[in-house]
Design a protein around this motif. Structure first.
Motif, PDB file in Angstrom:
ATOM      1  N   GLU A 107       0.911  -1.213  -0.149  1.00 22.27           N
ATOM      2  CA  GLU A 107       0.023   0.404   0.097  1.00 22.27           C
ATOM      3  C   GLU A 107       0.883   1.212  -0.132  1.00 22.27           C
ATOM      4  N   ASP A 124       4.003   1.328  -1.242  1.00 21.53           N
ATOM      5  CA  ASP A 124       4.562   1.713  -2.469  1.00 21.53           C
ATOM      6  C   ASP A 124       3.552   2.037  -3.483  1.00 21.53           C
ATOM      7  N   GLU A 125       2.321   1.888  -3.296  1.00 23.56           N
ATOM      8  CA  GLU A 125       1.343   2.245  -4.290  1.00 23.56           C
ATOM      9  C   GLU A 125       1.156   3.682  -4.002  1.00 23.56           C
ATOM     10  N   VAL A 173       3.305   5.783  -2.732  1.00 28.66           N
ATOM     11  CA  VAL A 173       4.529   6.624  -3.292  1.00 28.66           C
ATOM     12  C   VAL A 173       4.476   6.760  -4.897  1.00 28.66           C
ATOM     13  N   LYS A 174       4.344   5.631  -5.554  1.00 28.84           N
ATOM     14  CA  LYS A 174       4.297   5.582  -6.886  1.00 28.84           C
ATOM     15  C   LYS A 174       2.965   6.724  -7.521  1.00 28.84           C
ATOM     16  N   ARG A 175       2.000   6.784  -6.864  1.00 28.32           N
ATOM     17  CA  ARG A 175       0.882   7.529  -7.421  1.00 28.32           C
ATOM     18  C   ARG A 175       1.552   9.020  -7.184  1.00 28.32           C
ATOM     19  N   GLN A 179       4.533   9.906  -6.911  1.00 27.58           N
ATOM     20  CA  GLN A 179       5.638  10.281  -7.852  1.00 27.58           C
ATOM     21  C   GLN A 179       5.174  10.558  -9.333  1.00 27.58           C
ATOM     22  N   ALA A 180       4.015   9.947  -9.656  1.00 25.24           N
ATOM     23  CA  ALA A 180       3.509   9.996 -10.890  1.00 25.24           C
ATOM     24  C   ALA A 180       2.851  11.663 -11.269  1.00 25.24           C
ATOM     25  N   GLN A 181       2.668  12.390 -10.357  1.00 25.06           N
ATOM     26  CA  GLN A 181       1.856  13.528 -10.410  1.00 25.06           C
ATOM     27  C   GLN A 181       2.653  14.735 -10.937  1.00 25.06           C
ATOM     28  N   ARG A 235      11.076   4.364   2.325  1.00 25.89           N
ATOM     29  CA  ARG A 235      10.518   4.476   0.843  1.00 25.89           C
ATOM     30  C   ARG A 235      11.093   5.630   0.294  1.00 25.89           C
ATOM     31  N   SER A 236      11.802   5.670  -0.713  1.00 21.91           N
ATOM     32  CA  SER A 236      12.330   7.078  -1.537  1.00 21.91           C
ATOM     33  C   SER A 236      12.471   6.814  -2.999  1.00 21.91           C
ATOM     34  N   THR A 237      12.021   7.826  -3.501  1.00 24.49           N
ATOM     35  CA  THR A 237      12.293   7.935  -5.008  1.00 24.49           C
ATOM     36  C   THR A 237      13.371   8.615  -5.475  1.00 24.49           C
TER      37      THR A 237
END
Lengths: 96, 96
Positions: free
Chosen positions: B3, B5-6, B8-10, B12-14, B31-33
């Motif tokens: 959850e 990861d989801e 963070v992914k969402r 980061q996609a902004q 977590r980190s991008t």
């Protein structure tokens, strides 16, 4: 200095604004729409946060410049802007 | 943890988002991008600012609750949200 008063008056007249403080870089308030006790307390609490934010930014990216800091809480929003000599604090009710 | 990861992914996609970090209250990134070096540096710099903002708020109004902190600079906007155990940092290009 009448210009400063004009700015403070205009800000204070904005909907939801609860208080406006202008202080110098030594942490001495030069204008405030709040009671003295709150003014002194808020400046004493906000100035170190501002200093820390600026220091953080300097270490992150020395070529970047601080613009403002916004602390959002359940009840309020505290907006802090600053230049070399002064910082300004506006405390307002968050927009609904 | 999927959850997280989801989320963070969402984030980061902004559009305009340059990086997302989630760290625990001990200042360990979970977590980190961003690259490790930046992640460690940013968490080490941001956590004390967050602690200071929360402490400031506690002294200003113990009945109020911290929601988020936004540091706006010339180049970026750093948004920091937190609950008891974790804090999240999003670094984004300011909206034009």
């Amino acid at each position: 200095m009448a210009e400063v008063d004009e700015i403070v008056k205009r800000l204070q007249a904005q909907k939801g604004v609860e208080g406006v403080i202008i202080a110098n870089s030594e942490g001495i308030a030069i204008r405030s729409t709040l009671e003295d006790q709150h003014t002194v307390q808020y400046v004493a609490l906000i100035q170190p946060l501002l200093v820390k934010a600026k220091k953080m930014l300097l270490e992150m990216d020395p070529s970047d410049d601080f613009t403002y800091l916004r602390v959002r809480t359940e009840k309020n929003e505290i907006i802090i802007t600053a230049d070399k000599e002064y910082f300004m604090v506006a405390i307002q009710k968050p927009a609904p």
